[in-house]
Each structure stands twice: as structure tokens, then as C-alpha cells.
Design a protein around this motif. Structure first.
Motif, PDB file in Angstrom:
ATOM      1  N   ALA A  51      -0.178   1.596  -4.664  1.00  0.00           N
ATOM      2  CA  ALA A  51      -0.020   1.768  -3.217  1.00  0.00           C
ATOM      3  C   ALA A  51      -1.330   2.092  -2.524  1.00  0.00           C
ATOM      4  CB  ALA A  51       1.009   2.861  -2.938  1.00  0.00           C
ATOM      5  N   ARG A  52      -2.133   2.971  -3.114  1.00  0.00           N
ATOM      6  CA  ARG A  52      -3.356   3.403  -2.444  1.00  0.00           C
ATOM      7  C   ARG A  52      -4.408   2.305  -2.376  1.00  0.00           C
ATOM      8  NH1 ARG A  52      -4.675   9.765  -3.584  1.00  0.00           N
ATOM      9  NH2 ARG A  52      -2.698  10.559  -2.769  1.00  0.00           N
ATOM     10  N   ARG A  90      -0.578   1.164   3.351  1.00  0.00           N
ATOM     11  CA  ARG A  90      -1.570   2.196   3.696  1.00  0.00           C
ATOM     12  C   ARG A  90      -0.930   3.238   4.623  1.00  0.00           C
ATOM     13  NH1 ARG A  90      -5.089  -2.163   4.771  1.00  0.00           N
ATOM     14  NH2 ARG A  90      -5.449  -1.462   6.905  1.00  0.00           N
ATOM     15  N   ASP A 109       1.295   5.460   2.416  1.00  0.00           N
ATOM     16  CA  ASP A 109       0.501   6.415   1.645  1.00  0.00           C
ATOM     17  C   ASP A 109       0.007   7.559   2.533  1.00  0.00           C
ATOM     18  OD1 ASP A 109      -0.905   7.084  -0.934  1.00  0.00           O
ATOM     19  OD2 ASP A 109      -2.641   6.901   0.385  1.00  0.00           O
ATOM     20  N   SER A 145       1.206  11.555   2.272  1.00  0.00           N
ATOM     21  CA  SER A 145       0.208  12.629   2.178  1.00  0.00           C
ATOM     22  C   SER A 145       0.415  13.650   3.284  1.00  0.00           C
ATOM     23  CB  SER A 145      -1.205  12.048   2.253  1.00  0.00           C
ATOM     24  OG  SER A 145      -1.456  11.190   1.159  1.00  0.00           O
TER      25      SER A 145
END
Length: 324
Positions: A280-281, A289, A292, A296
């Protein structure tokens, strides 16, 4: 103790037949009682308070103290609010012989309470109006983006439609807030289901996609957490619709469960699966993006699984108690 004659409250004694046998001087003056006559306690109160008065008398006669609040006119000014306690006075053998009635003027407190209720009602009205207007403005912006997309080439059109979809997710939240009794928390399960259905409908995917959205109800979380989670769900559902099935019939599962202290969002499809090197990152797509970044922001964890031809599986775990 304090003598009834020096008390600021109206203190009276009532016989079993509900007539006053004594009223202190402040009560006699404030309530306008004829000290020479036989006064009924219930007769001191206006018709709309009679049921409360009678109930309190019956309770005290049976040995239980009772209490009521009522508004009563006074002979020397405007009507006042009274907090009234009626208690039994026990005689020989523990049997109530008389009833002690104490009426305290609580007009200032009652006026403050009514004022606060009025302020709260005004606040709720303004909050409803604010959310309603925000929702309408966001919907207009999303509509303008979709209108602009209709006249653009395919790549730009896709980006504009995706932006409009994200704005609609936030607009839906403000619609929910304007309809809710509690304005700082959202039933996130119902919200996620609505978002998933809206995305599938917006992408015209109903004909080739079976959407099973089963989210636990009654999970109320803060608005900020709800927006982030809904945007994550919208991105993952959008990616599944666009990339998982290649136009073929498929099934998409969307679920939300509470696993104390975490919430778990699951997005599963039975499509073509993920590339072996998917991460994913490192994904170049804007949608992943965004996912992600939002995970976070929630201080959560994104778990990705799935192999070629075995579908893709995404889980987001986070604690709704964690501030963001």
C-alpha cells in the motif's frame, strides 16, 4: 433546630382529610392563606397541579415521602415556582398521623433551567442549520465537479469524478449530523454502509457487482474518526469496483465490527486479487496513498492480503478512543 416561623420556606401541617391545621407565618403571607378559615391543601394549587398534589398526599398517607414541582400564582405578585416535599408525621404504632408539607420557592432556579433549555434548543437549531448548509454546499461542489468531468477527456474525467465522490462522503456525514439527536458522534456502521452503497451506485456497478454491506450498528464514534474511516472505505470500495473484476460478475463484502478496544473495517472481494509485490505505501495510485495517510491519521493498522485469482482483502484496525 430552626423554628418553622423563622424559615423562609412555607411550612404546613395537613390532617388526614387534607386540610391545613397549621401554616407558618411566611407561608400564610406568601401563599395568601386566610388564617381564620379552614383551608384545603389541594385547594391552594391550580387545576393543572391537582393530580401531582393528590398523588403526593396519597404517598405520604401510606408512609412514603413524595415531592413535586408546580407553578402557583401569589396574591402579591407574579406566579412563582415551588418545589414541594410532603412527608408523613408518624404517631403511635408507626402510623402516619399528619402530613408535613414544605414548599420552597425555586422560581430563580426554574427560570434559569428554562433559559438554558431555550439556549440549548437554539444551539441545536443553529447546529442543524449549519450542517444542512455545509451538506448543501458540498453537494453543489460535487455536482459542479461531475458537470465539469462530463466535458473532459477520460483521465481528467476519472480524477474529477473521484474527487466528487470523496466530497460526497463528507456531505453525507453532515446530512447525518443534521438529522441526529447527538451532534458530535455518529453511528459509524450505518454511515459506512451508506457510503459503500453510494460509491457502487455512483460508479454504475450494480449490474455486475453484488455488494454485501453488513456493519455492526450502535457503534457511535467521534465525527473526525468517522470521516477518516468512511473515506478509507470509499477508496477501498472504489478500487475494488474499478480494478478487481474487469467488468465480470463479482462480490464485494464490506463489514465493520467492534473487537474491544478496536474497531475492524473489512473490505473483501472475490476478484482478480493483488499483484505479488503489492504494498500500500509504495502504491502509485492516489487512492491507496489516501488510505495509507488516513490509517496513519487514525493511528491504526492496515492489513492487506490476497493472491492472484483469490480476491483482495483489506482490514483496518484502530481504536476510536485514540485522539487524532
Amino acid at each position: 433546630g430552626q423554628s418553622p416561623e423563622t424559615s423562609p420556606d412555607c411550612v404546613g401541617l395537613v390532617a388526614h382529610e387534607a386540610h391545613l391545621t397549621y401554616m407558618n407565618s411566611p407561608g400564610t403571607w406568601i401563599l395568601g392563606i386566610d388564617s381564620d378559615g379552614k383551608q384545603s391543601w389541594a385547594g391552594l394549587w391550580p387545576p393543572d397541579a391537582v393530580d401531582l398534589v393528590e398523588y403526593s398526599l396519597e404517598s405520604a398517607r401510606s408512609g412514603r415521602a413524595s415531592h413535586f414541582v408546580a407553578r402557583r400564582p401569589t396574591p402579591r405578585g407574579a406566579a412563582r415556582w415551588w418545589d414541594v416535599m410532603v412527608s408523613p408525621v408518624f404517631g403511635f404504632g408507626g402510623v402516619p398521623q399528619r402530613l408535613l408539607c414544605v414548599a420552597r420557592d425555586v422560581t430563580e432556579l426554574k427560570d434559569l433551567e428554562l433559559s438554558l433549555k431555550g439556549s440549548l434548543s437554539m444551539h441545536q437549531t443553529l447546529f442543524f442549520e449549519m450542517n444542512h448548509r455545509v451538506k448543501n454546499n458540498l453537494s453543489i461542489i460535487a455536482g459542479l465537479l461531475r458537470l465539469q468531468a462530463s466535458s473532459c477527456e477520460s483521465t481528467t474525467q476519472e480524477h474529477l469524478l473521484h474527487a466528487a465522490s470523496r466530497i460526497s462522503v463528507v456531505a453525507d456525514l453532515h446530512q447525518r449530523l443534521s438529522e441526529a439527536a447527538v451532534h458530535d458522534r455518529v453511528d459509524v456502521g450505518a454511515y459506512i454502509e451508506q457510503v459503500a452503497n453510494s460509491v457502487v451506485h455512483a460508479l454504475s456497478a450494480e449490474e455486475h457487482l453484488i455488494l454485501n454491506a453488513r456493519c455492526e450498528r450502535g457503534i457511535h464514534i467521534a465525527v473526525g474518526h468517522a470521516v477518516s474511516l468512511a473515506l478509507i472505505a470509499a477508496e477501498l470500495v472504489t478500487n475494488a469496483v474499478r480494478h478487481a473484476f474487469g467488468g465480470e460478475l463479482g462480490t464485494l463484502e464490506v463489514g465493520l465490527t467492534s473487537q474491544d478496544p478496536h474497531l475492524v473495517l473489512r473490505i473483501d472481494d472475490d476478484g482478480r486479487g493483488l499483484p505479488a509485490d503489492f504494498e500500500a505505501r509504495r502504491s502509485l495510485g492516489l487512492g491507496m496513498r489516501i488510505v495509507d495517510t488516513l490509517v496513519s491519521q487514525l493511528k491504526g493498522e492496515l492489513i492487506v492480503g490476497g493472491e492472484a485469482d483469490r480476491g483482495a482483502h483489506f482490514q483496518v484496525l484502530f481504536s476510536p478512543q485514540t485522539p487524532i
